[in-house]
Scaffold this motif. Structure first.
Motif, PDB file in Angstrom:
ATOM      1  N   PHE A 312       0.842  -1.201   0.000  1.00 38.24           N
ATOM      2  CA  PHE A 312       0.000   0.000   0.000  1.00 38.24           C
ATOM      3  C   PHE A 312       0.876   1.250   0.000  1.00 38.24           C
ATOM      4  CE2 PHE A 312      -2.369  -3.285   2.344  1.00 38.24           C
ATOM      5  CZ  PHE A 312      -3.520  -3.358   1.582  1.00 38.24           C
ATOM      6  N   GLU A 313       0.513   2.213  -0.822  1.00 34.87           N
ATOM      7  CA  GLU A 313       1.134   3.529  -0.734  1.00 34.87           C
ATOM      8  C   GLU A 313       0.609   4.247   0.503  1.00 34.87           C
ATOM      9  OE1 GLU A 313       3.491   5.018  -2.569  1.00 34.87           O
ATOM     10  OE2 GLU A 313       3.751   3.142  -3.658  1.00 34.87           O
ATOM     11  N   TYR A 314       1.286   5.321   0.881  1.00 35.68           N
ATOM     12  CA  TYR A 314       0.860   6.243   1.946  1.00 35.68           C
ATOM     13  C   TYR A 314       1.068   5.697   3.358  1.00 35.68           C
ATOM     14  CZ  TYR A 314      -1.568   7.842  -2.238  1.00 35.68           C
ATOM     15  OH  TYR A 314      -1.865   8.196  -3.542  1.00 35.68           O
ATOM     16  N   VAL A 315       1.346   4.394   3.508  1.00 34.74           N
ATOM     17  CA  VAL A 315       1.662   3.843   4.828  1.00 34.74           C
ATOM     18  C   VAL A 315       2.947   3.022   4.704  1.00 34.74           C
ATOM     19  CG1 VAL A 315      -0.734   3.773   5.610  1.00 34.74           C
ATOM     20  CG2 VAL A 315       0.240   1.760   4.472  1.00 34.74           C
ATOM     21  N   ASN A 316       3.510   2.686   5.837  1.00 29.69           N
ATOM     22  CA  ASN A 316       4.784   1.959   5.840  1.00 29.69           C
ATOM     23  C   ASN A 316       4.701   0.636   5.100  1.00 29.69           C
ATOM     24  OD1 ASN A 316       5.818   3.995   7.410  1.00 29.69           O
ATOM     25  ND2 ASN A 316       6.538   2.658   9.049  1.00 29.69           N
ATOM     26  N   GLY A 317       5.813   0.249   4.508  1.00 29.88           N
ATOM     27  CA  GLY A 317       5.939  -1.077   3.924  1.00 29.88           C
ATOM     28  C   GLY A 317       6.523  -2.051   4.932  1.00 29.88           C
ATOM     29  N   SER A 318       6.834  -3.246   4.464  1.00 29.59           N
ATOM     30  CA  SER A 318       7.283  -4.318   5.358  1.00 29.59           C
ATOM     31  C   SER A 318       8.714  -4.731   5.057  1.00 29.59           C
ATOM     32  CB  SER A 318       6.375  -5.550   5.213  1.00 29.59           C
ATOM     33  OG  SER A 318       5.053  -5.258   5.621  1.00 29.59           O
ATOM     34  N   GLY A 319       9.474  -4.916   6.129  1.00 28.42           N
ATOM     35  CA  GLY A 319      10.840  -5.411   6.002  1.00 28.42           C
ATOM     36  C   GLY A 319      10.994  -6.722   6.733  1.00 28.42           C
ATOM     37  N   LYS A 320      12.231  -7.188   6.753  1.00 30.01           N
ATOM     38  CA  LYS A 320      12.568  -8.401   7.497  1.00 30.01           C
ATOM     39  C   LYS A 320      13.960  -8.172   8.077  1.00 30.01           C
ATOM     40  CE  LYS A 320      12.405 -12.195   5.173  1.00 30.01           C
ATOM     41  NZ  LYS A 320      11.572 -13.246   4.607  1.00 30.01           N
ATOM     42  N   HIS A 321      14.020  -7.923   9.363  1.00 29.93           N
ATOM     43  CA  HIS A 321      15.297  -7.565   9.978  1.00 29.93           C
ATOM     44  C   HIS A 321      16.124  -8.823  10.232  1.00 29.93           C
ATOM     45  CE1 HIS A 321      12.909  -3.896  11.639  1.00 29.93           C
ATOM     46  NE2 HIS A 321      13.136  -3.823  10.344  1.00 29.93           N
ATOM     47  N   ASN A 322      17.350  -8.799   9.732  1.00 30.03           N
ATOM     48  CA  ASN A 322      18.254  -9.937   9.835  1.00 30.03           C
ATOM     49  C   ASN A 322      19.201  -9.708  11.012  1.00 30.03           C
ATOM     50  OD1 ASN A 322      19.395 -12.394   8.188  1.00 30.03           O
ATOM     51  ND2 ASN A 322      21.185 -11.183   8.733  1.00 30.03           N
ATOM     52  N   ASN A 323      18.819 -10.234  12.174  1.00 30.06           N
ATOM     53  CA  ASN A 323      19.648 -10.110  13.374  1.00 30.06           C
ATOM     54  C   ASN A 323      20.722 -11.190  13.323  1.00 30.06           C
ATOM     55  OD1 ASN A 323      18.186  -8.013  15.171  1.00 30.06           O
ATOM     56  ND2 ASN A 323      16.545  -9.340  14.448  1.00 30.06           N
TER      57      ASN A 323
END
Length: 696
Positions: A312-323
């Motif tokens: 979706f535009e206008y809101v945050n996208g999704s990541g995947k944090h690699n700890n």
């Protein structure tokens, strides 16, 4: 699942070490443990005994088939199911599974991306059992984690280079630890992937061809409300979503995936799962299982799970944090201890990470490059495309002192009095979090925050593991060249010089600021803003040589990965452009025309009886002009897309999509979205952002 049931069923669908101990003869079990723990070669006799025990265990758990579960260059997992049945010739069957079937399979290799390693007529490929990841049962199928290689032995998957990079890192790290007087049995990475995703209703999902075909909304006017109130993050989870999350927990716990945390994320409908750390390749296997189960189990609750980086535009996208961290036996080598300034081993490995990231920032950026992640990186929701390292309040003064040849001082953890006697004092961590940093130290690990939510984490970890292996070897060589000196003196000088030589990569400030972009350019840090900018670095001569030196990728395998990434970028944007053209012509234009026609009829009817309809006349005019703009933009996009597809060179094709097609996609979207704001909701053919993001 009750507390007792959780402990009873945890790992029940995994062929665990306990199962192996119970079902295998002691000599066989010991030999298998040597294969798993020490990397010894597996012989076929041992494989036959393991296969027999594994088959009996699987049958007891209702499995009727087995599959070699592998990770082709698509980034997702693949599987071909074979039954255990073996006809006797008298109309009956025997359930059988041999060591040969366990160890090696033969899927068709021609229909997977190969980056040119295999021609269509060269179909043979092999899957090879990875005994370091346990077998498990999924949907009544025994799944055997495997590597995937070509007929001539090249890696056609994500797992093989990852395992090679782990071997390279272990070999070099053991040499380093030997200089500290240590002889660990194993050195291994640990990873904890934080998985973000969106949940919307399945009805809304099915009504949006763009979501179904591309994973993201290609159209959609800005909703009346977004995330500006900041009430969704860590907010109360909807009961319906919580029921879905509970099923995800239950099903993944049975597969021994150690999910620990779940919560609402920043954007409406956005959520996150995070596990406890596991050994590197196993953690990535489990993350892929998590992604698969999220999509499948969402349908049980009338939902669709969106794992795209920017649905979706206008809101945050999704990541995947690699700890990421690295351990020797049970010792975390990135644990600073109470006095990090006096912890030489920690400082050496910290220096390795800083230098590794600086030397291979281009490869790290390329490892997370994708069409989906391009929409997210650099926005005020994800790290910028510029790679930098954040060390935090405790370590930065120590590193600065070392660079200046001053005596580092310890910074004790402060206690904070909250001013309420009933509340206990809080012991503050040694470092804050910097959510704008791509590569941040977070206490006893580094968090690589640039990874996209739908990507296979093997790619960045292959780069990181190999880069740290390189630094380990550099340290061993340095100490060897100064063997006449006291080890501590030489090692501290190595640390100081490494921090000095790579100081440019250290940045603790706001990664979103324009000043940082200018400062990064002054420092000579790469700023690779798009996938076509980033991925050519994969095939730089020095990077090809880097992977070859440590046996992680051959030149042919490296070039193939570049081609596969480049082709995937162009193919995804081609699908998006085709979808936009189709939706504009078959959905939006007819809907706008229908509304304009009905409104025009109403205007004419009112004119006959002398009723003023100036507002509706203006709307009809706006709709007509908007339709013309949509039609023109659709034709432009279709022509540019066709032209880009005709290019033979993958780099030229990617550049054409970035420079020609994407701007026209934005132009068509703007034209359609403008009409959404003036067209009656009853006529609009798809659910709006207001509908999808704010369901009950």
């Amino acid at each position: 699942m009750s507390k007792d049931k959780v402990t009873e069923e945890y790992g029940s669908l995994v062929f665990t070490d306990q199962d192996m101990q119970e079902r295998l003869p002691k000599p066989t079990y010991k030999e298998l443990r040597r294969v798993i723990d020490e990397g010894k070669e597996l012989n076929l006799d041992i494989a036959n005994e393991v296969a027999h025990a594994m088959k009996d265990w699987a049958l007891e758990h209702g499995a009727t088939h087995f599959t070699h579960w592998f990770q082709p260059l698509t980034g997702i997992t693949s599987e071909k199911h074979d039954s255990f049945i073996n006809p006797n010739g008298d109309g009956t069957v025997l359930m059988a599974f041999s060591g040969k079937e366990l160890v090696q399979g033969e899927p068709d290799a021609s229909s997977f991306p190969s980056g040119g390693l295999r021609a269509t007529f060269e179909a043979r490929g092999y899957t090879v059992w990875d005994p370091m990841s346990p077998a498990f049962i999924k949907d009544e199928v025994l799944c055997i984690p495997t590597a995937f290689i070509s007929y001539t032995g090249e890696a056609l998957d994500k797992k093989t280079p990852l395992l090679r990079s782990e071997v390279a890192l272990e070999k070099q790290a053991k040499r380093v630890l030997g200089l500290f007087g240590k002889k660990p049995k194993r050195v291994y990475t640990t990873i904890g992937p934080e998985q973000e995703y969106f949940i919307i209703t399945e009805d809304d999902y099915k009504a949006r061809p763009d979501l179904v075909l591309t994973g993201r909304t290609l159209f959609g006017a800005e909703p009346a409300k977004g995330q500006e109130l900041e009430e969704h993050y860590f907010g109360t989870i909807r009961p319906s979503v919580n029921a879905f999350m509970k099923e995800v927990d239950d099903e993944l716990w049975k597969l021994a995936v150690p999910l620990k945390t779940k919560h609402n994320e920043v954007a409406p409908c956005q959520h996150e799962f995070a596990p406890i750390f596991e050994k590197g390749s196993l953690a990535i296997d489990d993350n892929l299982l998590t992604m698969e189960k999220l999509k499948l189990l969402a349908t049980h609750h009338g939902f669709a799970c969106l794992e795209h980086e920017k649905p979706f535009e206008y809101v945050n996208g999704s990541g995947k944090h690699n700890n990421w961290s690295v351990s020797a036996d049970s010792e975390n080598l990135l644990e600073p201890g109470d006095d990090p300034q006096d912890n030489l081993q920690f400082l050496v490995f910290l220096a390795f990470l800083v230098a590794a990231v600086d030397d291979h920032a281009d490869l790290l950026r390329a490892s997370v490059a994708s069409a989906g992640n391009d929409h997210r990186l650099g926005a005020n929701e994800a790290p910028p495309a510029i790679i930098s390292v954040f060390l935090g309040d405790a370590l930065t003064p120590i590193v600065d002192a070392l660079i200046k040849k001053e005596q580092p001082e310890a910074h004790d953890r402060a206690r904070m009095d909250l001013g309420v006697p009933a509340l206990p004092n809080v012991l503050r961590d040694n470092t804050d979090r910097n959510r704008t940093s791509p590569f941040a130290f977070t206490g006893n690990k580094f968090e690589f925050r640039m990874c996209g939510s739908q990507q296979n984490l093997s790619d960045p970890n292959v780069v990181l593991n190999t880069a740290v292996a390189e630094q380990c070897e550099r340290f061993v060589s340095y100490i060897g060249e100064h063997s006449d000196e006291d080890f501590t003196t030489a090692a501290m000088r190595f640390v100081r010089h490494t921090f000095r030589d790579h100081e440019r990569i250290l940045f603790d400030g706001n990664g979103y600021s324009e000043d940082w972009e200018k400062e990064a350019e002054r420092r000579g840090l790469p700023n690779l803003k798009s996938t076509p900018d980033a991925i050519p670095s994969i095939v730089k001569p020095e990077n090809i040589a880097f992977f070859e030196k440590y046996g992680v990728l051959s030149e042919a395998e490296t070039r193939a990965r570049y081609v596969a990434k480049a082709e995937q970028y162009a193919k995804l944007l081609n699908i998006e452009a085709n979808t936009m053209v189709n939706m504009a012509r078959t959905m939006y234009l007819p809907a706008i025309s229908a509304y304009a026609g009905d409104l025009a009829t109403s205007v004419a009817t009112r004119a006959e009886i002398g009723v003023d309809a100036a507002a509706d006349k203006a709307t009809v005019k706006a709709l007509s002009e908007g339709s013309a703009a949509i039609l023109a933009a659709t034709d432009e996009l279709e022509a540019a897309n066709a032209k880009a597809r005709e290019l033979d060179d993958v780099a030229a094709e990617d550049n054409a999509y970035r420079d020609e097609v994407l701007p026209l996609m934005d132009k068509l979207r703007a034209a359609v979205d403008a009409m959404e704001t003036v067209t009656s909701k009853d006529y609009w053919p798809v659910p709006s952002y207001n509908d999808m993001l704010f369901y009950v």
